[in-house]
Design a protein around this motif. Structure first.
Motif, short mmCIF file in Angstrom:
data_model
loop_
_atom_site.label_atom_id
_atom_site.label_comp_id
_atom_site.label_asym_id
_atom_site.label_seq_id
_atom_site.Cartn_x
_atom_site.Cartn_y
_atom_site.Cartn_z
N GLN A 188 0.84 -1.19 0.00
CA GLN A 188 0.00 0.00 0.00
C GLN A 188 0.88 1.24 0.00
O GLN A 188 1.74 1.40 0.86
CB GLN A 188 -0.89 0.00 1.25
N ARG A 193 -9.27 1.76 7.13
CA ARG A 193 -8.40 2.44 6.17
C ARG A 193 -7.41 3.36 6.88
O ARG A 193 -6.26 3.47 6.47
CB ARG A 193 -9.24 3.29 5.20
N TYR A 211 -3.33 3.26 5.50
CA TYR A 211 -2.96 4.03 4.31
C TYR A 211 -1.87 5.07 4.53
O TYR A 211 -1.54 5.82 3.62
CB TYR A 211 -4.20 4.69 3.71
#
Length: 264
Positions: A90, A169, A173
């Protein structure tokens, strides 16, 4: 940080890895000093360096990595997949935003950042793609086309976190947890100034982490003795080691569904 090497002074970056274990606790997994100085013509680490980093993690007992959030270091993604083939990489969204805003005029940054926010806060990856297309066609996108290209170039590494709920999330992230650690360590290396070699740097950084954690633990103990309660403030909360990840129970459920059989 600066090192004395062959009667000269070289500036080198130090790389840190922070992981969250199955219990939701954060740990510093390692500290690695760059092989090439920042001002060298070949600045930037080789594939061999990153492969050594990942093999070092394996040798220390890391058996699996579900998601690796990185800031786009060249060759790092390939090294991750070579050591841990099933890991999802990611891209750190905060670093993407910084890269997109770097050439933007100061007066335009707030407005442009608001437009970019529509991309990374979209409900799905498809919606994010549409938001990027809208931005590219907009007045801002026409004025600063490189901002869109930053997201386009990293698209496959940018979108994995969209598979999870907004609460999860936020855990996946960004590398912000490392950024706060780096801020504390930069104060230590700045005060020290120069080092005789790589080992001296790594030792100082690790001792600094231990000292900071010990100091905060003592402050928490004093607070508990006085009040009977443990109350974490920004100055007494764990820096990294053993820090509990907020919302981990919910995140673990989603991760177990997304990566069946890999969480033990």
């Amino acid at each position: 940080m600066c090192l004395f090497a062959a009667h000269s002074v070289q500036a080198k970056p130090a790389y840190l890895a922070v992981g969250i274990d199955a219990d939701g606790e954060k740990h510093v997994l390692g500290i690695w000093l760059a092989k090439t100085p920042l001002d060298a013509a070949t600045a930037g680490e080789s594939a061999r360096f990153w492969n050594a980093v990942m093999n070092d993690l394996k040798n220390r007992g890391v058996r699996d990595i579900l998601i690796a959030c990185t800031d786009g270091l060249n060759g790092f993604e390939d090294a991750i997949h070579a050591a841990f083939p099933h890991t999802t990489v990611q891209a750190c969204v905060v670093h993407l935003i910084r890269n997109a805003l770097r050439p933007v005029a100061r007066r335009d940054r707030a407005a442009l950042a608001a437009e970019l926010k529509k991309i990374y806060t979209a409900p799905t990856a498809d919606a994010a793609f549409d938001a990027l297309a809208d931005f590219t066609a907009s007045t801002w996108g026409q004025r600063y086309p490189q901002a869109a290209r930053v997201f386009e170039a990293a698209w496959d590494r940018f979108t994995p976190f969209f598979a999870f709920s907004p609460a999860v999330r936020r855990l996946l992230y960004t590398t912000n947890s490392i950024e706060s650690l780096n801020y504390q360590l930069r104060k230590v290396t700045k005060a020290r100034g120069h080092f005789p070699g790589d080992d001296a740097v790594v030792k100082l950084l690790w001792l600094a982490i231990i000292n900071i954690e010990d100091k905060r633990a003592r402050e928490r103990a004093v607070t508990k003795e006085k009040t009977g309660k443990i109350k974490n403030s920004p100055s007494t909360a764990r820096l990294i080691e053993g820090q509990r990840t907020i919302g981990w129970r919910e995140a673990l459920i989603e991760l177990d569904i997304a990566y069946p059989g890999r969480i033990r």
